[in-house]
Design a protein around this motif. Structure first.
Motif, short mmCIF file in Angstrom:
data_model
loop_
_atom_site.label_atom_id
_atom_site.label_comp_id
_atom_site.label_asym_id
_atom_site.label_seq_id
_atom_site.Cartn_x
_atom_site.Cartn_y
_atom_site.Cartn_z
N ASP A 130 -7.20 48.26 59.59
CA ASP A 130 -7.88 48.53 60.85
C ASP A 130 -8.50 47.27 61.46
O ASP A 130 -9.01 47.31 62.58
N ARG A 131 -8.46 46.13 60.75
CA ARG A 131 -9.01 44.88 61.29
C ARG A 131 -8.02 44.16 62.21
O ARG A 131 -8.33 43.08 62.71
N HIS A 132 -6.84 44.73 62.39
CA HIS A 132 -5.81 44.12 63.23
C HIS A 132 -5.47 45.02 64.40
O HIS A 132 -5.56 46.25 64.31
N ASP A 133 -5.05 44.40 65.50
CA ASP A 133 -4.44 45.15 66.59
C ASP A 133 -3.18 45.83 66.04
O ASP A 133 -2.40 45.21 65.31
N GLU A 134 -2.98 47.09 66.38
CA GLU A 134 -1.90 47.86 65.74
C GLU A 134 -0.51 47.31 66.02
O GLU A 134 0.44 47.56 65.27
N ARG A 156 -7.90 41.68 67.66
CA ARG A 156 -8.39 42.92 68.27
C ARG A 156 -9.32 42.60 69.45
O ARG A 156 -10.12 41.66 69.38
N SER A 157 -9.25 43.38 70.48
CA SER A 157 -10.04 43.12 71.68
C SER A 157 -11.53 43.32 71.46
O SER A 157 -12.35 42.87 72.28
N ASP A 158 -11.91 43.99 70.36
CA ASP A 158 -13.33 44.19 70.07
C ASP A 158 -13.82 43.26 68.95
O ASP A 158 -14.89 43.47 68.39
#
Length: 429
Positions: free
Chosen positions: A318-322, A369-371
């Motif tokens: 979950d620490r990466h953009d999918e 990730r954008s966040d």
């Protein structure tokens, strides 16, 4: 160089380079063996065509280049950049700590160190020592204890019941390594130990230790890991892996085209130093090489900044953009950030993809990730200083900034093949 030979030689390079000074020394030896000529910044330069040269600053940064067969102002330069430093624990100037008969050294955290993995490791010590020799001359000497000489023991869980749920590390009080036990009243100084080590390694007799830059490092050698040996585990993969790849690419590429490798120190702390990417080192070398034609040469040049990327961790997906989770052994990673934390643009990425596709080799893309915040490299700094088209790329890895990191055995060789072709291309832009 074949794939298996490449990886075995990589392990030798990593083990011989525990500090930036040792890494540059190792690269110097390999460049000398390949017929490159060392240049001194204090001297006049007279550069011949199709010849290899290198320049070292502070012993910890290096620029190596081939002049090529053509006028550099019309051919441009195929550049690769990396950095020689890695996050670590550095010895303080007045480091001796004596408590309960234990001799310890105070350390300063260098860069964004992942601290927990430093506990319960066999540690060695290496770096540069500046001394006054018996003849009254100030000299630099590299030292490397090579064997385990220190240890940072964890506090037993019986004395810290929250160690697995709420543990923090205080760099000032928790990290001083234990080197030995000494009797009460012992007056052995750290300088004494350094003098003994210098005498053992080089035979140099030291009148006085005037200063040093020393780092602790994991004493375990680099190794293949996995049931099928599909991984390499080592300290300092970030970013000695890229230094090695860039060096081997420069040595392997044809002499016809102008090509350059720069390996800067101090990237992990912002690059602002005389020998860092924010300093004038590379720019000064290019001025002396290209002269009045530098602007024309830069307009035809391209820089590939090689620095490792975050592979997608199977326990933390979950620490990466999918859509942008790089996999180990699936190819080097083109790093993109439109806020210019990476210098890649569509043109520089296209150049790499085109060469890689021609060779039938894989490549991947990474966007944070954008966040989440995004790290950076020497790429944007060098691009801004020189005005050169730049690509940020790197081999995917696990455990970045840990004392021991992990990569796949395929990706470094893949990047080597593409960079070698890049360095010998007649036209890149």
């Amino acid at each position: 160089m074949e794939h298996a030979e490449f990886n075995k030689d990589l392990l030798k390079f990593l083990d011989s380079s525990p500090t930036p000074w040792h890494a540059v020394s190792t690269m110097k030896d390999r460049l000398d063996a390949a017929g490159f000529v060392e240049l001194d910044e204090k001297d006049d330069w007279s550069l011949a065509s199709a010849q290899g040269y290198y320049v070292i600053r502070n012993g910890s940064s290096i620029v190596a280049f081939r002049t090529g067969q053509r006028d550099v102002t019309t051919s441009g330069i195929r550049m690769v950049g990396a950095h020689t430093d890695s996050p670590c624990l550095k010895v303080k100037p007045n480091p001796e700590v004596r408590r309960k008969g234990f001799f310890q050294l105070g350390v300063e955290v260098y860069g964004g160190v992942l601290l927990n993995p430093w506990f319960d490791r066999d540690l060695s010590l290496a770096g540069r020592v500046t001394v006054l020799d018996e003849a009254g001359e100030v000299r630099d000497s590299l030292i490397n204890f090579r064997k385990p000489v220190a240890f940072i023991p964890s506090l037993a869980i019986h004395l810290d019941r929250e160690a697995n749920s709420n543990r923090t590390v205080n760099p000032q009080t928790d990290l001083p390594p234990v080197l030995m036990q000494v009797p009460e009243g012992d007056s052995t100084s750290f300088a004494d130990l350094l003098r003994q080590q210098i005498a053992t390694e080089s035979g140099l007799k030291v009148r006085k230790v005037l200063g040093y830059e020393l780092s602790f490092y994991d004493a375990r050698e680099a190794s293949f890991v996995g049931l099928r040996d599909e991984f390499i585990a080592s300290a300092r993969l970030d970013n000695l892996l890229s230094c090695y790849i860039g060096l081997q690419s420069l040595l392997t590429a044809s002499r016809d085209e102008a090509a350059l490798l720069v390996c800067n120190d101090h990237e992990e702390v912002g690059s602002m130093s005389a020998e860092g990417a924010q300093g004038p080192f590379l720019s000064s070398v290019l001025d002396r090489w290209c002269g009045a034609g530098r602007a024309r040469a830069i307009a035809r040049s391209m820089m590939i900044s090689a620095d490792n990327a975050h592979g997608i961790h199977p326990n933390y997906m979950d620490r990466h953009d999918e859509n942008h989770g790089p996999l180990l052994n699936q190819g080097p990673v083109i790093k993109i950030n439109h806020n210019q934390r990476y210098a890649t643009n569509s043109r520089s990425a296209a150049v790499y993809r085109h060469i890689s596709d021609e060779l039938g080799l894989p490549h991947q893309s990474f966007v944070v990730r954008s966040d989440m915040g995004c790290g950076s490299t020497i790429g944007p700094i060098t691009a801004g200083n020189l005005g050169v088209t730049t690509l940020d790329i790197g081999v995917p890895q696990f455990g970045m900034h840990s004392i021991r990191e992990l990569i796949g055995t395929e990706d470094g060789y893949t990047l080597f093949r593409v960079l070698t072709e890049f360095m010998q291309r007649e036209q890149v832009l």
